[in-house]
Structures are given as structure tokens and as C-alpha cells.
Design an enzyme around this catalytic site. Structure first.
Site, PDB file in Angstrom:
ATOM      1  N   LYS A  22      -0.006  -8.280  -8.385  1.00  0.00           N
ATOM      2  CA  LYS A  22       0.411  -8.106  -7.462  1.00  0.00           C
ATOM      3  C   LYS A  22       0.165  -8.613  -6.164  1.00  0.00           C
ATOM      4  O   LYS A  22       0.758  -8.907  -5.264  1.00  0.00           O
ATOM      5  CB  LYS A  22      -0.444  -6.079  -6.706  1.00  0.00           C
ATOM      6  CG  LYS A  22       1.096  -5.629  -5.002  1.00  0.00           C
ATOM      7  CD  LYS A  22       0.233  -4.296  -4.909  1.00  0.00           C
ATOM      8  CE  LYS A  22      -0.570  -4.511  -4.338  1.00  0.00           C
ATOM      9  NZ  LYS A  22      -0.688  -4.797  -2.685  1.00  0.00           N
ATOM     10  N   ASN A  23      -0.590  -8.940  -5.759  1.00  0.00           N
ATOM     11  CA  ASN A  23      -1.297  -9.549  -5.078  1.00  0.00           C
ATOM     12  C   ASN A  23      -1.399 -11.311  -4.386  1.00  0.00           C
ATOM     13  O   ASN A  23      -1.603 -12.094  -3.637  1.00  0.00           O
ATOM     14  CB  ASN A  23      -2.517  -9.429  -3.705  1.00  0.00           C
ATOM     15  CG  ASN A  23      -2.384  -8.209  -3.002  1.00  0.00           C
ATOM     16  OD1 ASN A  23      -1.320  -7.828  -3.127  1.00  0.00           O
ATOM     17  ND2 ASN A  23      -4.113  -7.728  -2.771  1.00  0.00           N
ATOM     18  N   CYS A 119      -0.871   0.790   9.282  1.00  0.00           N
ATOM     19  CA  CYS A 119      -1.228   1.514   7.938  1.00  0.00           C
ATOM     20  C   CYS A 119      -1.960   2.179   7.918  1.00  0.00           C
ATOM     21  O   CYS A 119      -2.656   2.930   9.100  1.00  0.00           O
ATOM     22  CB  CYS A 119      -0.725   0.887   6.753  1.00  0.00           C
ATOM     23  SG  CYS A 119      -1.921   0.058   6.342  1.00  0.00           S
ATOM     24  N   ARG A 124      -4.357  -3.462  11.449  1.00  0.00           N
ATOM     25  CA  ARG A 124      -3.073  -4.488  11.275  1.00  0.00           C
ATOM     26  C   ARG A 124      -2.469  -5.675  11.216  1.00  0.00           C
ATOM     27  O   ARG A 124      -0.986  -5.412  11.046  1.00  0.00           O
ATOM     28  CB  ARG A 124      -2.803  -4.259   9.841  1.00  0.00           C
ATOM     29  CG  ARG A 124      -4.303  -3.304   8.779  1.00  0.00           C
ATOM     30  CD  ARG A 124      -3.634  -3.156   7.427  1.00  0.00           C
ATOM     31  NE  ARG A 124      -3.886  -3.958   6.436  1.00  0.00           N
ATOM     32  CZ  ARG A 124      -2.795  -4.101   5.514  1.00  0.00           C
ATOM     33  NH1 ARG A 124      -2.551  -2.784   4.506  1.00  0.00           N
ATOM     34  NH2 ARG A 124      -2.598  -5.596   3.951  1.00  0.00           N
ATOM     35  N   ASP A 309     -10.443  -4.428  -1.603  1.00  0.00           N
ATOM     36  CA  ASP A 309     -10.068  -3.725  -2.568  1.00  0.00           C
ATOM     37  C   ASP A 309     -10.346  -2.508  -4.013  1.00  0.00           C
ATOM     38  O   ASP A 309     -10.058  -2.304  -4.444  1.00  0.00           O
ATOM     39  CB  ASP A 309      -8.771  -4.123  -3.119  1.00  0.00           C
ATOM     40  CG  ASP A 309      -7.857  -4.699  -1.923  1.00  0.00           C
ATOM     41  OD1 ASP A 309      -6.738  -6.271  -2.368  1.00  0.00           O
ATOM     42  OD2 ASP A 309      -8.051  -3.951  -0.984  1.00  0.00           O
ATOM     43  N   ARG A 401       2.561   1.931  -6.213  1.00  0.00           N
ATOM     44  CA  ARG A 401       2.634   0.408  -5.800  1.00  0.00           C
ATOM     45  C   ARG A 401       2.015  -0.430  -6.298  1.00  0.00           C
ATOM     46  O   ARG A 401       2.705  -1.876  -6.567  1.00  0.00           O
ATOM     47  CB  ARG A 401       2.239   0.927  -3.904  1.00  0.00           C
ATOM     48  CG  ARG A 401       3.006   2.100  -3.109  1.00  0.00           C
ATOM     49  CD  ARG A 401       2.589   1.945  -1.837  1.00  0.00           C
ATOM     50  NE  ARG A 401       2.396   0.170  -1.197  1.00  0.00           N
ATOM     51  CZ  ARG A 401       2.491  -0.221  -0.108  1.00  0.00           C
ATOM     52  NH1 ARG A 401       2.333   1.038   0.596  1.00  0.00           N
ATOM     53  NH2 ARG A 401       2.380  -1.230   0.074  1.00  0.00           N
TER      54      ARG A 401
HETATM   55  C1  EPZ Z   1      -4.305  -8.293   1.944  1.00  0.00           C
HETATM   56  O1  EPZ Z   1      -3.595  -8.031   2.902  1.00  0.00           O
HETATM   57  C2  EPZ Z   1      -4.100  -7.915   0.357  1.00  0.00           C
HETATM   58  N1  EPZ Z   1      -2.325  -7.130   0.320  1.00  0.00           N
HETATM   59  C3  EPZ Z   1      -4.367  -6.551   0.929  1.00  0.00           C
HETATM   60  O2  EPZ Z   1      -4.478  -6.086  -0.269  1.00  0.00           O
HETATM   61  C4  EPZ Z   1      -6.037  -6.822   0.433  1.00  0.00           C
HETATM   62  O3  EPZ Z   1      -6.713  -5.505   1.374  1.00  0.00           O
HETATM   63  C5  EPZ Z   1      -6.797  -7.685   2.007  1.00  0.00           C
HETATM   64  O4  EPZ Z   1      -5.422  -9.099   2.082  1.00  0.00           O
HETATM   65  C6  EPZ Z   1      -7.692  -8.216   2.287  1.00  0.00           C
HETATM   66  O5  EPZ Z   1      -7.958  -8.893   1.070  1.00  0.00           O
HETATM   67  C7  EPZ Z   1      -1.775  -8.430  -0.195  1.00  0.00           C
HETATM   68  O6  EPZ Z   1      -2.630  -9.490  -0.854  1.00  0.00           O
HETATM   69  C8  EPZ Z   1      -0.156  -8.351   0.004  1.00  0.00           C
HETATM   70  P1  EPZ Z   1      -5.945  -9.252   5.841  1.00  0.00           P
HETATM   71  P2  EPZ Z   1      -3.573  -8.588   4.339  1.00  0.00           P
HETATM   72  O7  EPZ Z   1      -4.547 -10.325   6.884  1.00  0.00           O
HETATM   73  O8  EPZ Z   1      -3.201 -10.266   3.787  1.00  0.00           O
HETATM   74  C9  EPZ Z   1      -6.712  -8.575  10.224  1.00  0.00           C
HETATM   75  C10 EPZ Z   1      -3.571  -3.540  -1.799  1.00  0.00           C
HETATM   76  O9  EPZ Z   1      -4.496  -2.142  -1.597  1.00  0.00           O
HETATM   77  N2  EPZ Z   1      -6.034  -9.311  10.565  1.00  0.00           N
HETATM   78  O10 EPZ Z   1      -6.640 -10.904   5.040  1.00  0.00           O
HETATM   79  O11 EPZ Z   1      -2.675  -8.071   5.409  1.00  0.00           O
HETATM   80  C11 EPZ Z   1      -6.721  -7.299   9.637  1.00  0.00           C
HETATM   81  O12 EPZ Z   1      -6.507  -5.963  10.537  1.00  0.00           O
HETATM   82  C12 EPZ Z   1      -3.905  -4.761  -0.286  1.00  0.00           C
HETATM   83  O13 EPZ Z   1      -3.620  -4.296  -2.462  1.00  0.00           O
HETATM   84  C13 EPZ Z   1      -6.206  -9.644  11.671  1.00  0.00           C
HETATM   85  O14 EPZ Z   1      -6.618  -8.692  12.963  1.00  0.00           O
HETATM   86  O15 EPZ Z   1      -5.169  -8.838   4.748  1.00  0.00           O
HETATM   87  C14 EPZ Z   1      -8.031  -6.634   8.774  1.00  0.00           C
HETATM   88  O16 EPZ Z   1      -9.041  -6.008   9.361  1.00  0.00           O
HETATM   89  C15 EPZ Z   1      -4.547  -4.012   0.742  1.00  0.00           C
HETATM   90  N3  EPZ Z   1      -4.674 -10.572  11.886  1.00  0.00           N
HETATM   91  C16 EPZ Z   1      -8.732  -8.162   8.105  1.00  0.00           C
HETATM   92  O17 EPZ Z   1      -7.754  -9.246   9.022  1.00  0.00           O
HETATM   93  C17 EPZ Z   1      -3.866 -11.015  12.433  1.00  0.00           C
HETATM   94  O18 EPZ Z   1      -3.117 -11.378  11.585  1.00  0.00           O
HETATM   95  C18 EPZ Z   1      -7.641  -8.547   6.724  1.00  0.00           C
HETATM   96  O19 EPZ Z   1      -6.378  -8.303   6.573  1.00  0.00           O
HETATM   97  C19 EPZ Z   1      -3.961 -10.539  10.149  1.00  0.00           C
HETATM   98  C20 EPZ Z   1      -4.831  -9.725   9.617  1.00  0.00           C
END
Ligand code: EPZ
Length: 421
Positions: A22-23, A119, A124, A309, A401
């Protein structure tokens, strides 16, 4: 609202096939916006989030058609952009919609994308996405809850440094940089395998990218990108989930179409907990090594650390292990919503800030529980498969999802599981 009825206590035996990730699918679909040529993706998983992303790019101007009868093969073609917008009603349902921001700016020099809003697992923000795009010359304004981004003269290459790794920000900026003037460097990039998969598609479209999968990614901008065909990598989170399904039920599963090394740090932790993982030609065998599961501490970390995850699933496994396990979540602020539901099934878990202490119990007992987010939902399924008696899981739209045909795959290996409307 559909519910799942599970009667636990059956050791799962047989073979499960892992679907496309998915990701990986979500950014790959967004990447097709970067060219006016057709992009063909194979192994596209049938998931609600994928349908949402396809609907979003179709609104933007992409035709998405199934190819050659294979359900998982989709041809994406965006001859021209009809819209530059990712509306709130789509983005609020799926945060990954923000991944169209980089491609739209790179291709058309403009984008209007709703801020994701919070969310279930935390606020996030997308500040790292926006700061990076500004470094590349985009002008960003926040108007009425929307990101209004402009780059009328196109994007220019830049050096971008992340204070902490972000998967989405790395993907958005890598895509944007492929069409920027000049070269870009992303320092402190996320290293997830899905980012490598995205770079493989982009390179086959003609992009010049080095270092994907490491913390420094270098991109040399090109004038335009071509079409390409790409087969999506297997879903490592689904693979890890099934490995734990075998272990928690005391069964034995052959997990196919997912190389064992995709499990990353979860592989060592599962072995430490008493799960035997044996490599096979195109996957691995998973079962308890000697009948007993041992409590093992885990801390979620960016890849190659233990995947956030898989945290909820591992907590379910630890709830029937011998001894105690400290599960620490370092990526998201509020990713313990499965805890009260697992406790309803008899688990003994106490949360202290970002850590949860799990004390193993002999047996879990079925009860009605409620799914709250994607990975929490599947941790309840795992617990229900091991619990005595019947468990009813409500709000399972979360599951749809991220897990393709979950109940079919589990029923095929002996689970007594039924979906009721
Ligand atoms: C990706 O989300 C995945 N989703 C998530 O999977 C996964 O948990 C996450 O990466 C971490 O591995 C997809 O790939 C579609 P991040 P993403 O940006 O990109 C903070 C699932 O269950 N952050 O790496 O949204 C954020 O708040 C989903 O399949 C900022 O502060 O994750 C989080 O605490 C859930 N500012 C941390 O970084 C930003 O601009 C990691 O977020 C971006 C992120």
C-alpha cells in the site's frame, strides 16, 4: 458498518500470498502525474486507500484503466492536468493525498492541496514537505485550510536537510526534484524500501536519482519524464502481520511473495520472541520455534528500525508471551489506541507516556471490540485469532484501507472468521 466475527483458538496452517505494498502504491500513483506518457503499474493492491488515490488523480486528469484482465495491473495516463487541487474531502480521509503536491508543482508549477488535518494517530503536520518545496523555489501560502503553492518559473534544485526522517516528505521532494532545474540533495532522507521502489519507477521514467534507501538522495533534474512499467514491491507490513498471525495462533504459515529481509528489524525481534522464520524461494515459513513465546522489548524507529506500522501487531503477540515486554512508540504521538481494546480481550497492558508495558497472559478471551485505525484493527484480529471464544470487531472499514482480502486470506488457512454487514 461491517463487522468481523472471529472464533479463536485455531492454529493457522497453510499459505498466504502477500499483496503489493500500500505504502508503495500510493506514491507510485502520484508519480504518474509527472509525465504526459502512460505509466503502467502491476501488483496494485485492491485497497480503499488505493481507490481513493486513483480517484484523486482521476479528478486531476489521469485516466486509470485496468489492463490485460489482471486485476492488479493499472494503466495511468495524464495527457494534461485538468485540475491542480486535492480537495479537503479526499485529503481528510487519506493523508497520503498530499503526495500529489510535489508532482503537481513540478509538472505545472501550481497546486492547491488541503492541509491533512489531524488523524487518529497524531497531528501529522506537513511542515517538512512545505519547507523543502520552498527551498526549491515554490511560494507557499496557507489559505482557508489549503496549501496554495506556486512555482511559475518551475522548481530549482536545492539542498534540503531534514531534522528527522519523514517518508512522505522524502517522497514528495524526490518527485518534485526530478523535473527541477539543476541538482538537488536530500540529506536526512527516510530510508524505507517504499522510497527505493518509488525511485525505481522514477528512474525507469528517465529521472536521474542516486542514493534512494540511504539518508542522502541526489537528484539531477531533467526536462521531462517518459512513461514506464513497474511492478509494485510486496507489502512488508502485511508480511510481518502474517508472520505474527502464525506465531500468535501457534500455527505454521508459508508467507509467499515477500522476501524475509523485508521484515527489517522485526525479523530479529520475532526470532528473539521465539518465532522461527525460515527463508523459502519467494518468502518464508513462520511458526513458534518451541511452543513458547518470550516477552521482548521493542522501540519503533525509522527504517531500518522496527516499523511503527508493526507495533500494534507485535503488542498483540506479546500479550500472550511469557514474561513482560516494553513496547515504545517513538514515531507517532498517539499510536496506542489498540491498548484499551486488547485489554478488553484480557491482555494486561499499562501505558506510561510513549511506552506500554505488556505482561503476558495464558489465554485471551473473546469480547466485542472496536477498530480505531488501520494497524490497531489488525492487532485486534491477531488477538481474536488467539483468544478463546468469539470476538466481534466493529468499524472494520479501517482494515479495508490496508489489508487486501484479509478475511479470505485468513479463512484459507483455517481461521474461523466471518464478515457480517
Ligand atoms: C508513512 O506516513 C506511512 N504512510 C505510514 O503508514 C507510516 O507509519 C509512516 O510513514 C512512518 O513510517 C504512507 O507511506 C502512505 P512520516 P507519513 O512523514 O509519510 C512527523 C500505515 O499504517 N512529520 O514519516 O505520513 C509525523 O507527524 C501508515 O500504513 C512532521 O513532523 O509519515 C510523524 O510523527 C500510518 N512533519 C513522523 O514525522 C512533516 O512534514 C513520521 O511521519 C512530516 C512528518
Amino acid at each position: 458498518m461491517d463487522r468481523l466475527l472471529i472464533t479463536g483458538g485455531v492454529p493457522l496452517e497453510g499459505t498466504v500470498w502477500v499483496s503489493g505494498a500500500k505504502n508503495a502504491a500510493l506514491p507510485l500513483i502520484a508519480a504518474s502525474l509527472l509525465t504526459d506518457r502512460p505509466v503502467e503499474l502491476d501488483q496494485v493492491p485492491e485497497l480503499v486507500d488505493v481507490t481513493s488515490m486513483l480517484r484523486l488523480v482521476q479528478r486531476i486528469g489521469t485516466s486509470a484503466t485496468h489492463v490485460g484482465g489482471a486485476p492488479g495491473r493499472i494503466r495511468l495516463h495524464t495527457p494534461e492536468l485538468l485540475s491542480h487541487e486535492a480537495p479537503y474531502d479526499l485529503v481528510r480521509k487519506m493523508r497520503a493525498s498530499v503526495l500529489v503536491l510535489g508532482p503537481l508543482l513540478a509538472r505545472a508549477g501550481r497546486a492547491r492541496v488541503s492541509l491533512p488535518g489531524g488523524c487518529a494517530i497524531g497531528p501529522r503536520p506537513i511542515d517538512l514537505h512545505l519547507k523543502g518545496l520552498e527551498r526549491m523555489g515554490a511560494r507557499i501560502e496557507l489559505v482557508d485550510g489549503y496549501v496554495e503553492a506556486r512555482a511559475p518559473e518551475g522548481l530549482r534544485g536545492a539542498e534540503i536537510e531534514f531534522p528527522q526522517p519523514s517518508v512522505g516528505a522524502t517522497e514528495n521532494l524526490m518527485m518534485a526534484a526530478t523535473l527541477a532545474r539543476g541538482s538537488s540533495r536530500i540529506v536526512g532522507a527516510a530510508r524505507e524500501p517504499e522510497i527505493v521502489d518509488l525511485s525505481l519507477l522514477l528512474r525507469s521514467m528517465g529521472a536521474r536519482i542516486e542514493g534512494a534507501g540511504t539518508s542522502v538522495i541526489e537528484i539531477e533534474g531533467v526536462a521531462r519524464l517518459d512513461g514506464a512499467r513497474h511492478s509494485i514491491m510486496p507489502d512488508r507490513i502485511e508480511a510481518g502481520t502474517y508472520a505474527m498471525a502464525a506465531a500468535i495462533t501457534g500455527g505454521r504459515l508459508e508467507v509467499r511473495n515477500a522476501p524475509l529481509e523485508l521484515l527489517g528489524a522485526a525479523r530479529e525481534k520475532l526470532v528473539e520472541a521465539g518465532v522461527e522464520l525460515v527463508e523459502t524461494a519467494d518468502g518464508f515459513l513462520a511458526r513458534r520455534a518451541n511452543g513458547i513465546l518470550e516477552g521482548v522489548d521493542v522501540m519503533t524507529r525509522p527504517y531500518p528500525g522496527f516499523a511503527t506500522d508493526l507495533q500494534a501487531q507485535f503488542m498483540a503477540l506479546m500479550s500472550v508471551a511469557r514474561g513482560a515486554a516494553m513496547v515504545t512508540e517513538t514515531i507517532f504521538e498517539n499510536r496506542f489506541m489498540h491498548v484499551p481494546e486488547l485489554v478488553r480481550l484480557g491482555a494486561r497492558i499499562t501505558v506510561h507516556g510513549g511506552s506500554a508495558l505488556v505482561r503476558g497472559v495464558e489465554r485471551l478471551k473473546g469480547a466485542p471490540v472496536m477498530a480505531t485505525d488501520l494497524r490497531a484493527s489488525v492487532s485486534l484480529v491477531l488477538a481474536a485469532l488467539a483468544a478463546e471464544g468469539r470476538t466481534e470487531i466493529n468499524r472494520i472499514y479501517h482494515l479495508d484501507r490496508g489489508y487486501e482480502h484479509l478475511e479470505k486470506k485468513l479463512a484459507a488457512v483455517g481461521a474461523r472468521i466471518e464478515r457480517v454487514p
